[in-house]
Design a protein around this motif. Structure first.
Motif, short mmCIF file in Angstrom:
data_model
loop_
_atom_site.label_atom_id
_atom_site.label_comp_id
_atom_site.label_asym_id
_atom_site.label_seq_id
_atom_site.Cartn_x
_atom_site.Cartn_y
_atom_site.Cartn_z
N ARG A 289 -88.49 -10.42 -30.44
CA ARG A 289 -88.30 -10.44 -31.89
C ARG A 289 -88.86 -11.74 -32.49
NH1 ARG A 289 -83.31 -9.05 -32.18
NH2 ARG A 289 -82.42 -11.13 -32.11
N ARG A 290 -88.63 -12.86 -31.83
CA ARG A 290 -89.16 -14.14 -32.33
C ARG A 290 -90.68 -14.15 -32.32
NH1 ARG A 290 -85.10 -18.56 -29.52
NH2 ARG A 290 -83.27 -18.02 -30.79
N ARG B 57 -88.26 -6.57 -42.70
CA ARG B 57 -87.67 -7.33 -43.81
C ARG B 57 -86.29 -7.87 -43.44
NH1 ARG B 57 -90.57 -6.44 -48.65
NH2 ARG B 57 -91.87 -4.59 -48.59
N GLN B 58 -85.48 -7.03 -42.79
CA GLN B 58 -84.14 -7.46 -42.40
C GLN B 58 -84.19 -8.58 -41.37
OE1 GLN B 58 -82.55 -3.67 -41.16
NE2 GLN B 58 -81.67 -3.26 -43.18
N CYS B 59 -85.04 -8.44 -40.36
CA CYS B 59 -85.17 -9.48 -39.33
C CYS B 59 -85.73 -10.76 -39.94
CB CYS B 59 -86.09 -9.00 -38.20
SG CYS B 59 -85.40 -7.71 -37.16
N PHE B 60 -86.70 -10.63 -40.82
CA PHE B 60 -87.33 -11.78 -41.46
C PHE B 60 -86.30 -12.54 -42.30
CE2 PHE B 60 -90.27 -14.24 -43.94
CZ PHE B 60 -91.38 -14.38 -43.12
N ALA B 61 -85.54 -11.81 -43.10
CA ALA B 61 -84.53 -12.44 -43.96
C ALA B 61 -83.45 -13.12 -43.12
CB ALA B 61 -83.92 -11.41 -44.90
N ALA B 62 -83.04 -12.49 -42.04
CA ALA B 62 -82.02 -13.09 -41.18
C ALA B 62 -82.53 -14.36 -40.51
CB ALA B 62 -81.58 -12.07 -40.13
N ALA B 63 -83.79 -14.36 -40.12
CA ALA B 63 -84.34 -15.51 -39.40
C ALA B 63 -84.73 -16.67 -40.32
CB ALA B 63 -85.56 -15.08 -38.58
#
Length: 89
Positions: free
Chosen positions: A23-24, A57-63
């Motif tokens: 994911r990173r 979008r969800q992963c980006f916002a969380a990170a």
């Protein structure tokens, strides 16, 4: 090597699970593409291996605590001075 043994060895070597590591890497590539291309967000999500634009979008916002679109506005490397697309310095 069993799956469980692999995950333990991977975590011992990298400090994170394989899923987190992948994911990173996907998010790193998404940031690079946002900074350096005009690709649409859905094209970037597909190019980076996210299952959907929503997932990216969800992963980006969380990170990064921001949306991909806002990130692009702030860090567009093609825009002199990083002022953001369409803004005057």
């Amino acid at each position: 090597m069993s799956r469980r043994t692999f995950i333990r060895a991977f975590r011992a070597s990298t400090g994170v699970t394989p899923a987190v590591w992948v994911r990173r890497r996907r998010l790193d590539e998404a940031r690079r593409l946002l900074e350096s291309t005009d690709l649409a967000i859905d094209q970037i999500a597909a190019a980076c291996g996210f299952g959907s634009t929503v997932t990216m979008r969800q992963c980006f916002a969380a990170a990064f605590d921001t949306s991909p679109s806002e990130y692009r506005r702030r860090f567009d490397a093609r825009n002199a001075g990083g002022e953001g697309v369409g803004t005057t310095p």
